[in-house]
Design a protein around this motif. Structure first.
Motif, PDB file in Angstrom:
ATOM      1  N   ALA A  54      -3.958 -12.478   2.862  1.00 40.37           N
ATOM      2  CA  ALA A  54      -2.747 -12.093   2.123  1.00 40.37           C
ATOM      3  C   ALA A  54      -2.935 -10.737   1.442  1.00 40.37           C
ATOM      4  O   ALA A  54      -2.037  -9.885   1.441  1.00 40.37           O
ATOM      5  N   LEU A  55      -4.136 -10.536   0.883  1.00 39.96           N
ATOM      6  CA  LEU A  55      -4.421  -9.267   0.210  1.00 39.96           C
ATOM      7  C   LEU A  55      -4.396  -8.114   1.211  1.00 39.96           C
ATOM      8  O   LEU A  55      -3.804  -7.057   0.966  1.00 39.96           O
ATOM      9  N   GLY A  56      -5.035  -8.339   2.367  1.00 43.24           N
ATOM     10  CA  GLY A  56      -5.063  -7.306   3.404  1.00 43.24           C
ATOM     11  C   GLY A  56      -3.660  -6.957   3.873  1.00 43.24           C
ATOM     12  O   GLY A  56      -3.315  -5.775   4.051  1.00 43.24           O
ATOM     13  N   TYR A  57      -2.852  -7.991   4.040  1.00 47.03           N
ATOM     14  CA  TYR A  57      -1.481  -7.749   4.503  1.00 47.03           C
ATOM     15  C   TYR A  57      -0.690  -6.988   3.444  1.00 47.03           C
ATOM     16  O   TYR A  57       0.038  -6.037   3.752  1.00 47.03           O
ATOM     17  N   ALA A  58      -0.860  -7.370   2.169  1.00 51.36           N
ATOM     18  CA  ALA A  58      -0.124  -6.706   1.085  1.00 51.36           C
ATOM     19  C   ALA A  58      -0.525  -5.237   0.987  1.00 51.36           C
ATOM     20  O   ALA A  58       0.336  -4.353   0.833  1.00 51.36           O
TER      21      ALA A  58
ATOM     22  N   TRP B 264       0.848   0.332   1.652  1.00 54.19           N
ATOM     23  CA  TRP B 264       0.174   1.623   1.884  1.00 54.19           C
ATOM     24  C   TRP B 264       1.177   2.774   1.899  1.00 54.19           C
ATOM     25  O   TRP B 264       0.938   3.840   1.364  1.00 54.19           O
ATOM     26  N   ASP B 265       2.341   2.498   2.540  1.00 57.92           N
ATOM     27  CA  ASP B 265       3.367   3.551   2.619  1.00 57.92           C
ATOM     28  C   ASP B 265       4.448   3.358   1.569  1.00 57.92           C
ATOM     29  O   ASP B 265       5.537   3.915   1.685  1.00 57.92           O
ATOM     30  N   GLY B 266       4.192   2.546   0.563  1.00 54.69           N
ATOM     31  CA  GLY B 266       5.195   2.315  -0.489  1.00 54.69           C
ATOM     32  C   GLY B 266       6.016   1.074  -0.201  1.00 54.69           C
ATOM     33  O   GLY B 266       6.000   0.542   0.913  1.00 54.69           O
TER      34      GLY B 266
ATOM     35  N   ARG C 234      13.898  -3.535   6.311  1.00 57.77           N
ATOM     36  CA  ARG C 234      12.436  -3.363   6.202  1.00 57.77           C
ATOM     37  C   ARG C 234      11.809  -4.566   5.482  1.00 57.77           C
ATOM     38  O   ARG C 234      10.718  -5.026   5.820  1.00 57.77           O
ATOM     39  N   TRP C 235      12.549  -5.074   4.461  1.00 56.28           N
ATOM     40  CA  TRP C 235      12.058  -6.288   3.775  1.00 56.28           C
ATOM     41  C   TRP C 235      11.965  -7.467   4.759  1.00 56.28           C
ATOM     42  O   TRP C 235      11.020  -8.251   4.741  1.00 56.28           O
ATOM     43  N   ALA C 236      13.002  -7.568   5.620  1.00 54.05           N
ATOM     44  CA  ALA C 236      13.004  -8.656   6.612  1.00 54.05           C
ATOM     45  C   ALA C 236      11.817  -8.513   7.556  1.00 54.05           C
ATOM     46  O   ALA C 236      11.165  -9.496   7.936  1.00 54.05           O
ATOM     47  N   LEU C 237      11.518  -7.259   7.918  1.00 55.12           N
ATOM     48  CA  LEU C 237      10.378  -7.006   8.819  1.00 55.12           C
ATOM     49  C   LEU C 237       9.062  -7.426   8.147  1.00 55.12           C
ATOM     50  O   LEU C 237       8.190  -8.044   8.765  1.00 55.12           O
TER      51      LEU C 237
END
Lengths: 58, 269
Positions: B34-38, B43-45, B52-55
């Motif tokens: 979860a941390l890695g994904y977050a 990383w790009d804001g 984009r939220w849905a993605l």
């Protein structure tokens, strides 16, 4: 090394009628469960160690 | 008995099992993923549009599914291993009880019967032996509220000489009388050195004479002939109010108990 009585005092007391069967079997069952748990855990641990050791596992 | 901890101090086989670290590993792995994904997402804001939220949400679900499947599989495997260990502990416990705590002390009493100085002492030891055998049979056989009885054969009839277990005293007398079909069957079982295990007296087709008397309080039973060589001595029975209370292991325990009793009751030539 293990050394002990062939007939424990508790068993002698039961066969001589000095303790109730219910008390004797409650004691014997507790002791058997405890020893069986230790024995099975020991065997499982031993097997786990052997299977994790590349020198002894196939 | 003072050397053994009390019942409250003794862990059960399952509770005594060391607490697995598997759940902690799974939680740690999930946290790391979860941390890695977050971090990758941020990383790009932060996402700025609903699409984009849905993605991001779809990506999180895609990451979580394999992790969830893996952890469920691992937990199931661990549960299976635990239950196998519990079964192994139960089997080992019973073996220790039968061999170490019952057969060994009873065999010693059998020896003392044959060493008795006179008939009075021998008779007393035999009475003791009968009681030990029914106590052992009732305690070792798996039935809930089991009752064990030794029906002694004297002058062609069998009546209860020792019993142990749930309350009601066995009153059945097995005779060879023409109207006593149950008695005839029981005496035949002894004569042929047989045993009989019945899982459910209400559900099975029983041989004639093996059915319980009206008002009997048991559903399952094991009866075993007690004999030594050609000398017939009686019948050892264990019964329980539940159907399917006994299994093959209980049958073997009963056979061993019956033979020990026979060895102690037989007269030396």
């Amino acid at each position: 090394m293990q050394r002990g009585q062939v007939l424990p005092d508790e068993a002698r007391a039961w066969t001589a009628g000095l303790v109730l069967a219910s008390d004797y079997f409650a004691w014997a069952r507790r002791r058997a469960v405890s020893k069986a748990s230790a024995a099975i855990r020991g065997r499982l641990d031993h097997r786990r160690v052997r299977s994790e050791d590349p020198g002894t596992s196939r | 008995m003072s050397t053994t901890p009390s019942l409250a101090d003794q862990p059960s086989p399952t509770a005594a099992w060391p607490r697995s670290r598997l759940r902690a590993y799974i939680a740690l792995e999930a946290f790391a993923v979860a941390l890695g994904y977050a971090v990758a997402v941020l990383w790009d804001g932060l996402p700025t549009t609903p699409s984009r939220w849905a993605l991001v949400a779809a990506g999180a679900v895609a990451v979580a599914i394999p992790l969830g499947i893996k952890s469920r599989r691992e937990l199931r495997q661990e549960a299976e291993a635990r239950s196998a260990a519990t079964i192994a502990i139960e089997a080992d416990t019973k073996l220790r009880l039968v061999v170490g705590d019952v057969v060994t002390p009873i065999a010693e009493v059998v020896g003392r019967v044959h060493q008795a100085a006179d008939e009075a002492e021998r008779g007393s030891l035999r009475g003791q032996l009968k009681q030990l055998i029914v106590e052992a049979a009732a305690n070792l056989c798996d039935g809930e509220r089991a009752r064990a009885t030794f029906f002694e054969l004297v002058a062609g009839e069998m009546r209860a000489a020792a019993w142990f277990g749930r309350g009601d005293q066995p009153e059945t007398v097995f005779t060879d009388a023409p109207d006593d079909r149950r008695g005839q069957e029981a005496l035949l079982l002894v004569r042929f050195h047989d045993f009989l295990l019945v899982d459910d007296v209400r559900a099975e087709a029983l041989p004639r004479g093996a059915e319980p008397r009206p008002g009997a309080t048991y559903r399952s039973f094991i009866s075993v002939a007690v004999f030594c060589a050609e000398e017939n001595l009686g019948m050892l029975s264990v019964d329980a109010p539940e159907p399917y209370a006994f299994d093959e292991t209980d049958l073997n325990v009963m056979r061993a108990m019956a033979q020990l009793l026979g060895a102690g009751l037989v007269d030396r030539l």
